[in-house]
Structures are given as structure tokens and as C-alpha cells.
Design a protein around this motif. Sequence first.
Motif, mmCIF file in Angstrom:
data_model
loop_
_atom_site.group_PDB
_atom_site.id
_atom_site.type_symbol
_atom_site.label_atom_id
_atom_site.label_comp_id
_atom_site.label_asym_id
_atom_site.label_seq_id
_atom_site.Cartn_x
_atom_site.Cartn_y
_atom_site.Cartn_z
ATOM 1 N N ILE A 1 12.587 0.671 -11.780
ATOM 2 C CA ILE A 1 12.453 1.697 -12.804
ATOM 3 C C ILE A 1 11.324 1.333 -13.763
ATOM 4 O O ILE A 1 10.530 2.189 -14.173
ATOM 5 N N ALA A 2 11.230 0.053 -14.101
ATOM 6 C CA ALA A 2 10.171 -0.400 -15.003
ATOM 7 C C ALA A 2 8.790 -0.159 -14.398
ATOM 8 O O ALA A 2 7.860 0.273 -15.098
ATOM 9 N N GLU A 3 8.651 -0.420 -13.090
ATOM 10 C CA GLU A 3 7.373 -0.170 -12.425
ATOM 11 C C GLU A 3 7.000 1.302 -12.497
ATOM 12 O O GLU A 3 5.835 1.643 -12.714
ATOM 13 N N ARG A 4 7.975 2.159 -12.324
ATOM 14 C CA ARG A 4 7.714 3.606 -12.373
ATOM 15 C C ARG A 4 7.307 4.043 -13.774
ATOM 16 O O ARG A 4 6.357 4.819 -13.957
ATOM 17 N N GLU A 5 8.036 3.547 -14.764
ATOM 18 C CA GLU A 5 7.777 3.950 -16.141
ATOM 19 C C GLU A 5 6.441 3.419 -16.656
ATOM 20 O O GLU A 5 5.781 4.078 -17.472
ATOM 21 N N LYS B 1 14.793 8.146 -4.396
ATOM 22 C CA LYS B 1 15.534 7.241 -3.511
ATOM 23 C C LYS B 1 14.596 6.513 -2.553
ATOM 24 O O LYS B 1 14.839 5.355 -2.198
ATOM 25 N N VAL B 2 13.525 7.200 -2.128
ATOM 26 C CA VAL B 2 12.524 6.526 -1.304
ATOM 27 C C VAL B 2 11.903 5.376 -2.092
ATOM 28 O O VAL B 2 11.713 4.270 -1.567
ATOM 29 N N LEU B 3 11.612 5.619 -3.364
ATOM 30 C CA LEU B 3 11.056 4.556 -4.212
ATOM 31 C C LEU B 3 12.040 3.395 -4.356
ATOM 32 O O LEU B 3 11.634 2.228 -4.362
ATOM 33 N N ASN B 4 13.321 3.728 -4.461
ATOM 34 C CA ASN B 4 14.350 2.670 -4.499
ATOM 35 C C ASN B 4 14.275 1.804 -3.247
ATOM 36 O O ASN B 4 14.307 0.566 -3.321
ATOM 37 N N GLU B 5 14.182 2.470 -2.097
ATOM 38 C CA GLU B 5 14.169 1.752 -0.823
ATOM 39 C C GLU B 5 12.877 0.969 -0.634
ATOM 40 O O GLU B 5 12.843 -0.003 0.132
ATOM 41 N N LEU B 6 11.833 1.382 -1.322
ATOM 42 C CA LEU B 6 10.575 0.632 -1.292
ATOM 43 C C LEU B 6 10.581 -0.512 -2.313
ATOM 44 O O LEU B 6 9.581 -1.206 -2.479
ATOM 45 N N ALA C 1 0.824 -1.202 0.000
ATOM 46 C CA ALA C 1 0.000 0.000 0.000
ATOM 47 C C ALA C 1 0.859 1.255 0.000
ATOM 48 O O ALA C 1 0.566 2.229 -0.711
ATOM 49 N N VAL C 2 1.925 1.246 0.787
ATOM 50 C CA VAL C 2 2.838 2.404 0.835
ATOM 51 C C VAL C 2 3.485 2.621 -0.524
ATOM 52 O O VAL C 2 3.658 3.754 -0.981
ATOM 53 N N LYS C 3 3.831 1.540 -1.206
ATOM 54 C CA LYS C 3 4.361 1.639 -2.566
ATOM 55 C C LYS C 3 3.325 2.284 -3.494
ATOM 56 O O LYS C 3 3.649 3.205 -4.260
#
Length: 279
Positions: free
Chosen positions: A151-155, A142-147, A62-64
Motif C-alpha cells: 500500500i505504501a508503494e502505491r501511495e 488484487k493483482v497489485l497485491n499478488e505482485l 518490470a511487471v510491477k
Amino acid sequence: MHIDIDQPREIAVENLKKSIPKELWDTNEQFIAQLKHKIKNHQLVSNSMIELLTNGHFNHQAVKNIHLEYRHAIVQIFTDALLMAQYQARQLEPRLPAGIKMIARFLLTLNVLDEFGFQPGTSTINYYQGNPAYAHYPLFEKVLNELNISIAERENYKPSQIAVEVRRYLEKSYDTYIAVVALLAVAEQQVILYSPPLRQATKSVGLNVEHGYYYVHGVSSDHTALAADDDHEDDLWFTLIQACTPDIYPSLEDMCMHYCDLWNRFWLYQYEANSHLKR
């Protein structure tokens, strides 16, 4: 001739006050005070997500999800909007004397510097301090990295309709100085309200929030963070007091309250979409 450079915010605000007739400043200031009061009594301020995030109600997935939504709605475009406000300050002329736009730009720059990774003080070689690694947008990434968000999920992420609407509403203001400044002020209020809860939600799923993005978001009185969003919000309102005129009060209020409505719907949707993903 000695010119004081030790209190840039205070000096800029005093110059803003002198840039328009006192009667207009006082009238605009009263209107903005009433508008701020309405915003602080909006449902956005009492949205149940504030308590749920603060109490660590949501699990890692959920946080993601919430971070990907928030990224699309505001994080990716916040500095774009600030820079458009800087550029569109040109609309203050010719209504106001030549060069007056630079006072507003000076004040807005304090927010820009913060967003870009500069820090108060001077270096050992008597120059500005800062590093683009401290810029807020990269810190959020960087928060997204730690979660563990790839990169594919973001794109490939498909934001919700309400996240798209929140983003578009700010983007559509870019052509009008008064509009983009007003919506940025509301956005800063939203950041002040929801950054501490987001910090706690992120901490609850195991991330260190003593540094990085959540360390630089919140209010200046918070001794657990190095944040100044309250100062930035105030500065945006000050620039708006300089810029607005009584004939636009109704449309300006409608615009700000609609943006609050969109943000409130955004956070209601985050609950609806993630209510089953509890810790």
C-alpha cells in the motif's frame, strides 16, 4: 402492452438510430467508421510492447512498474470518466427532444454495470446479480497485491510524465459529453489491444490469470475470459454517432488521434524504462 427487455443493447442502439434524422445518423456513422479505421492503423496498434509483453519479455520488477504506471494512467479514473459521460449526456438536450439522453445513458450503463461488478442474469430471488468484490478497479488492486506491491508503494509512487499526461487528457474531457465519450471509446480500444499482452506478462512472472482482473478484460469472442470490452467500445461509438454533428468532425478526430499518440508514447516509455529488466 408487452415491451421487449431481452436484448437491451440491440434495443438501445435501434432507439439511438431513431433519435436523430436518418441522414445525420448515416453521415455520422460514415465519419466514425473512417475515424475507427485511422485509429486501427495508428502506431499504437503495432507498438513493439504488445509482442514483448505477450512473450513474457519482462521480469517481476518490470511487471510491477508497468502495473503502477497503468494504474495511474487509466485504471484509477476509468469509472470516473464513465460516470461523467453519464452525467454530461444532459448536454444532448435541448438540441434533441426531452428524454433522449436516457437512451445513451441506458447503453452506457451496460459498461458501468460491468465495471461495478454486476453480472448478467437474475438471482434466485429474481433480482440483479453482482458483488462489488467483482468491480474491476478492486480486481486490479488484487493483482497489485499478488505482485507484492505494498500500500505504501502505491501511495508514494511517482508516475512518469507520460502517465500523468495520459490521465490528465482524459480528465480534462469531463466537462464535454462528446469529448469524454470519444476518449472512452479510444481507451476501450487500448484496453482491447493491451489487456491480453498484459495478461501474458503477468502470467509469465507466476500469477494466476484465470480469474480476477485479467479474466474480465479483452473481447467477447475470447473463450478464455469473461470480457466484453469490444461491446463496450461499440456502444460508446454508437452514443457518439447520436451526439456528434459534422461541424465538430475535425476537432473530434484531432482529439482522438492525440489520445492515441499519448498512449503510444506511454507504451514506448514503458519499454525504455524497463528494457534492462528482462526475464
